[in-house]
Scaffold this motif. Structure first.
Motif, short mmCIF file in Angstrom:
data_model
loop_
_atom_site.label_atom_id
_atom_site.label_comp_id
_atom_site.label_asym_id
_atom_site.label_seq_id
_atom_site.Cartn_x
_atom_site.Cartn_y
_atom_site.Cartn_z
N GLU A 113 0.81 -1.21 0.00
CA GLU A 113 0.00 0.00 0.00
C GLU A 113 0.85 1.27 0.00
OE1 GLU A 113 -2.31 -3.41 1.62
OE2 GLU A 113 -0.36 -2.58 2.12
N GLU A 114 1.98 1.24 0.72
CA GLU A 114 2.90 2.39 0.70
C GLU A 114 3.53 2.55 -0.68
OE1 GLU A 114 5.20 2.80 4.81
OE2 GLU A 114 5.02 0.71 4.16
N ILE A 115 3.90 1.45 -1.28
CA ILE A 115 4.53 1.47 -2.61
C ILE A 115 3.53 2.00 -3.63
CG2 ILE A 115 5.53 0.02 -4.43
CD1 ILE A 115 6.38 -1.85 -1.95
N ILE A 116 2.30 1.54 -3.56
CA ILE A 116 1.26 2.01 -4.48
C ILE A 116 1.03 3.50 -4.27
CG2 ILE A 116 -1.20 1.85 -5.03
CD1 ILE A 116 -0.91 -1.20 -4.27
N ALA A 117 0.95 3.94 -3.02
CA ALA A 117 0.73 5.37 -2.74
C ALA A 117 1.90 6.20 -3.27
CB ALA A 117 0.53 5.59 -1.24
N ALA A 118 3.12 5.74 -3.06
CA ALA A 118 4.30 6.49 -3.53
C ALA A 118 4.31 6.56 -5.06
CB ALA A 118 5.58 5.83 -3.02
N ALA A 119 4.05 5.43 -5.71
CA ALA A 119 4.02 5.41 -7.18
C ALA A 119 2.88 6.28 -7.70
CB ALA A 119 3.87 3.98 -7.69
N SER A 120 1.78 6.32 -6.97
CA SER A 120 0.63 7.13 -7.38
C SER A 120 0.95 8.62 -7.30
CB SER A 120 -0.58 6.81 -6.50
OG SER A 120 -0.97 5.47 -6.69
N ILE A 121 1.67 9.03 -6.28
CA ILE A 121 2.07 10.44 -6.17
C ILE A 121 3.01 10.81 -7.32
CG2 ILE A 121 3.34 12.12 -4.76
CD1 ILE A 121 0.47 11.52 -3.82
N VAL A 122 3.93 9.91 -7.65
CA VAL A 122 4.82 10.16 -8.79
C VAL A 122 3.98 10.29 -10.06
CG1 VAL A 122 6.65 9.16 -10.22
CG2 VAL A 122 6.85 9.09 -7.73
N ALA A 123 3.07 9.33 -10.29
CA ALA A 123 2.23 9.38 -11.49
C ALA A 123 1.35 10.63 -11.50
CB ALA A 123 1.36 8.12 -11.56
N GLY A 124 0.84 11.01 -10.34
CA GLY A 124 0.00 12.20 -10.25
C GLY A 124 0.74 13.49 -10.56
N SER A 125 2.05 13.43 -10.53
CA SER A 125 2.89 14.58 -10.83
C SER A 125 3.23 14.69 -12.31
CB SER A 125 4.18 14.50 -10.01
OG SER A 125 3.90 14.40 -8.63
N LEU A 126 2.79 13.73 -13.08
CA LEU A 126 3.10 13.67 -14.51
C LEU A 126 1.87 14.05 -15.35
CD1 LEU A 126 4.99 10.26 -14.50
CD2 LEU A 126 6.02 12.52 -14.85
N PRO A 127 2.10 14.54 -16.56
CA PRO A 127 0.96 14.78 -17.46
C PRO A 127 0.18 13.48 -17.67
CG PRO A 127 2.96 15.78 -18.34
CD PRO A 127 3.38 14.94 -17.16
N GLY A 128 -1.12 13.58 -17.57
CA GLY A 128 -1.98 12.42 -17.70
C GLY A 128 -2.30 11.76 -16.37
N GLY A 129 -1.59 12.14 -15.32
CA GLY A 129 -1.82 11.53 -14.01
C GLY A 129 -2.61 12.40 -13.06
N GLU A 130 -3.14 13.48 -13.57
CA GLU A 130 -3.87 14.43 -12.72
C GLU A 130 -5.03 13.78 -11.97
OE1 GLU A 130 -3.35 14.84 -16.02
OE2 GLU A 130 -1.92 16.49 -16.14
N PHE A 131 -5.61 12.73 -12.53
CA PHE A 131 -6.74 12.05 -11.88
C PHE A 131 -6.36 11.56 -10.48
CE2 PHE A 131 -4.43 8.67 -14.00
CZ PHE A 131 -4.47 7.63 -13.08
N VAL A 132 -5.10 11.23 -10.27
CA VAL A 132 -4.65 10.76 -8.95
C VAL A 132 -4.88 11.82 -7.89
CG1 VAL A 132 -2.64 10.05 -7.60
CG2 VAL A 132 -2.93 9.19 -9.92
N LEU A 133 -4.58 13.06 -8.24
CA LEU A 133 -4.66 14.16 -7.29
C LEU A 133 -6.09 14.56 -6.98
CD1 LEU A 133 -1.75 16.33 -8.70
CD2 LEU A 133 -1.65 14.50 -7.00
N LEU A 134 -7.05 14.00 -7.71
CA LEU A 134 -8.46 14.30 -7.49
C LEU A 134 -9.12 13.32 -6.53
CD1 LEU A 134 -9.45 15.14 -11.18
CD2 LEU A 134 -8.85 16.74 -9.34
N SER A 135 -8.38 12.38 -6.01
CA SER A 135 -8.92 11.37 -5.11
C SER A 135 -9.54 12.02 -3.88
CB SER A 135 -7.80 10.41 -4.67
OG SER A 135 -8.26 9.56 -3.64
N ASP A 136 -10.66 11.47 -3.45
CA ASP A 136 -11.33 11.93 -2.23
C ASP A 136 -10.75 11.27 -0.98
OD1 ASP A 136 -13.07 13.55 -3.65
OD2 ASP A 136 -14.60 12.00 -3.81
N ASP A 137 -9.82 10.34 -1.15
CA ASP A 137 -9.30 9.59 -0.01
C ASP A 137 -8.36 10.40 0.88
OD1 ASP A 137 -10.65 7.25 -0.62
OD2 ASP A 137 -9.01 6.45 -1.82
N TYR A 138 -7.82 11.50 0.35
CA TYR A 138 -6.87 12.29 1.15
C TYR A 138 -6.92 13.73 0.68
CZ TYR A 138 -2.66 13.27 3.88
OH TYR A 138 -1.78 13.75 4.80
#
Length: 140
Positions: A54-79
């Motif tokens: 879960e930590e690895i997924i969260a870390a990879a998600s933050i990296v992806a959310g920082s890239l073009p096309g990954g903006e959907f990650v930053l829209l999560s209601d979980d945090y």
């Protein structure tokens, strides 16, 4: 540890990771994320690894959310405040490290996937992680 949903940040471990990195500077966050990926590479698909999937997924998600096309990650209601945790830029080496960490720590058929009780939740999480992988593979 508890998981309450099939989402990228839907677990106590992911929330704890986000709480930790939210208090760090961007350079400290990046160093922390890289350490998580390195530990994932060393531990592989071990249920006793120092970092959780879960930590690895969260870390990879933050990296992806920082890239073009990954903006959907930053829209999560979980945090709340995910956009404040995103990186201003991500190097190809960090993207590659995130992909390796995901592949080594949660391989298809591995213990983590088999621990999911609800097949629909597992399929939803598989789809979410595939979206993260697609953004990391595309990079920019």
């Amino acid at each position: 540890m508890g998981t309450w949903g099939a989402s990228l940040f839907g677990s106590d471990s992911a929330q704890d990771f986000l709480d930790i990195v939210a208090s760090m500077s961007e350079s400290e966050r990046l160093e922390h994320v890289i350490q998580i990926f390195e530990e994932a590479d060393r531990s592989g698909d071990s249920s006793t690894a120092e970092v959780t999937p879960e930590e690895i997924i969260a870390a990879a998600s933050i990296v992806a959310g920082s890239l073009p096309g990954g903006e959907f990650v930053l829209l999560s209601d979980d945090y709340e405040g995910l956009s404040d945790i995103a990186f201003s830029s991500v190097s190809p080496a960090v993207r590659d490290s995130a992909l390796r960490a995901l592949s080594s720590s949660i391989p298809p058929g591995g213990w983590w996937w088999n621990s999911w009780v609800d097949p629909e939740d597992r399929a939803q999480m598989e789809g979410a992680i595939e979206r993260i992988r697609a953004v990391l593979n595309t990079g920019a």
